[in-house]
Design an enzyme around this catalytic site. Structure first.
Site: not given
Length: 460
Positions: A274, A325
């Site tokens: 991220h 994810d």
């Protein structure tokens, strides 16, 4: 899928994307799961497998496979302050009802969908370790073994990233009861790693890394003790949310990425997942370390995380890859598309990431993600000798591919195609996807359906 060595085979591709660029009439010979030779402008030989448009398989550098089972179940509006943090509470409630058999079935379904979309290896950021009451299983690596079995059953390449999780917040705050299935001390984690090595035996190209979950879940002392336990990739969640950044500053006086670089020797082994909220100094530190940033555009959009400063990072030669994810939607091309589109919306321009005039956005996104994911997952890549024999074929008859050539093929796949653009997938020299469908899709889907009904019935 069978564990026998991959056979010797050869592909003959009308178009193929090689490290040096597009080539025609390409013959790719593979043996033992790797590419042995590549020749361009040659004729096919008897027995060659004909391919239309051949690409190297793409790595998915960040997955929580079990979350595929809760996809679509958290989209209820009207709650004040709904965010990543409220989503996380729902995720913990789902996680509480997962048994090992269900984890394997859900993961295998996710991996089948990854292969069908063009991902050929997954980095499984695996943090669900213990029984529902927090007690370790008799085999500490029981859940990791289920992930390994799901990868072997689907045929996807696996980089297993067992997660160390010990605290609820910065500074070593005690964990909360919902996190009890995730927790380890350093000694217990070392035992888990030993179990993971056993679980991966028989998968010759499997890679074992480690994943300190985040600076919220790991103290500096624990991080220093973890890093010598394994020599493979190191992945960490970092700076995903503004609340996380604010809490880190309140605790330490430093932003998360700055704190990490001042307390750990971050290098090419590392993947910063991220890294959404970074300042200019932190971007420069990442660039200098040659670490990979793991971007998950679909999930980051779903959770309302924000946007990584991708254009500045790209202009500096930053390394990145994409991951699915939370697996709320599994689509390799969509991850690349949304990565570019998020930046277009923020910067109010078009083709904002390709570094210079005349460069194809689709090809640039694909190739950069290919190399970044391979680095983060600890493997080679590309249609070249010594690389894994991971080949994705696009369908030239798909409406988005008609009359396309060269870079327009990748631009059309990333920006103009949807379902059906991937025709076949070969992983480690074995055919796994034919005519857009995984060869084991029906059996895997049946196991997934049975497992998920059991989990959701128990949760209601």
């Amino acid at each position: 899928m069978p564990a026998n060595p991959a056979p010797v085979l050869a592909f003959h591709a009308h178009h193929a994307l090689l490290p040096q660029g597009w080539a025609r009439n390409v013959r790719i010979v593979c043996a033992g799961g790797t590419v042995q030779s590549v020749e361009s402008e040659v004729a096919a030989q008897p027995g060659d497998t004909a391919l239309a448009i051949a690409l190297p398989g793409l790595g998915n550098l960040h997955s929580h496979a079990f979350q595929r089972g809760m996809a679509g179940l958290t989209e209820i509006g009207g709650r004040s302050g709904d965010s990543f943090w409220s989503w996380r509470e729902l995720m913990y409630r789902f996680l509480a009802h997962l048994q090992p058999e269900a984890v394997q079935a859900i993961a295998e379904q996710a991996y089948v969908e990854m292969l069908e979309s063009g991902f050929t290896r997954v980095g499984e950021f695996h943090y669900l370790h213990h029984a529902p009451d927090g007690t370790p299983y008799a085999d500490r690596a029981e859940m990791a073994a289920r992930i390994a079995a799901a990868a072997q059953g689907s045929g996807i390449g696996l980089t297993l990233l067992p997660v160390f999780y010990a605290h609820a917040d910065f500074g070593g705050a005690p964990p909360n009861p919902a996190q009890r299935r995730l927790l380890h001390d350093v000694d217990g984690f070392a035992q888990l790693l030993d179990g993971c090595r056993q679980a991966l035996r028989g998968q010759d190209d499997a890679v074992l890394g480690i994943a300190p979950h985040s600076l919220r879940a790991v103290t500096g002392e624990e991080l220093a003790a973890l890093l010598p336990l394994n020599s493979g990739p190191v992945h960490i969640h970092i700076a995903e949310q503004t609340r996380e950044v604010d809490a880190c500053v309140a605790w330490s006086g430093l932003r998360p990425v700055r704190w990490l670089y001042e307390h750990a020797a971050v290098d090419e082994r590392w993947c910063l997942v991220h890294a959404t909220h970074v300042d200019d100094d932190e971007v420069q530190r990442i660039l200098a370390s040659r670490a990979v940033v793991g971007l998950c555009p679909i999930t980051e959009a779903n959770l309302g995380d924000g946007l990584f400063p991708m254009q500045a990072f790209a202009r500096g030669g930053g390394r990145f890859g994409v991951g699915s994810d939370s697996n709320v939607l599994i689509d390799a091309a969509e991850e690349l598309r949304l990565l570019e589109y998020g930046q277009r919306l923020q910067l109010r321009g078009r083709n904002v990431l390709a570094p210079q005039e005349g460069v194809s956005s689709g090809r640039w996104l694909f190739e950069q993600s290919l190399h970044g994911a391979a680095q983060a997952l600890g493997v080679g890549c590309g249609l070249q000798p010594g690389a894994p024999a991971d080949v994705v074929e696009l369908d030239p008859q798909h409406p988005a591919m008609i009359a396309r050539d060269g870079d327009a093929l990748l631009d059309s796949w990333v920006f103009a195609a949807r379902n059906g653009a991937v025709r076949s997938v070969w992983r480690g020299g074995r055919e796994l996807v034919r005519h857009g469908r995984h060869l084991q899709r029906d059996a895997v889907a049946a196991r997934f359906a049975q497992a998920l009904r059991g989990v959701l019935n128990a949760a209601n």
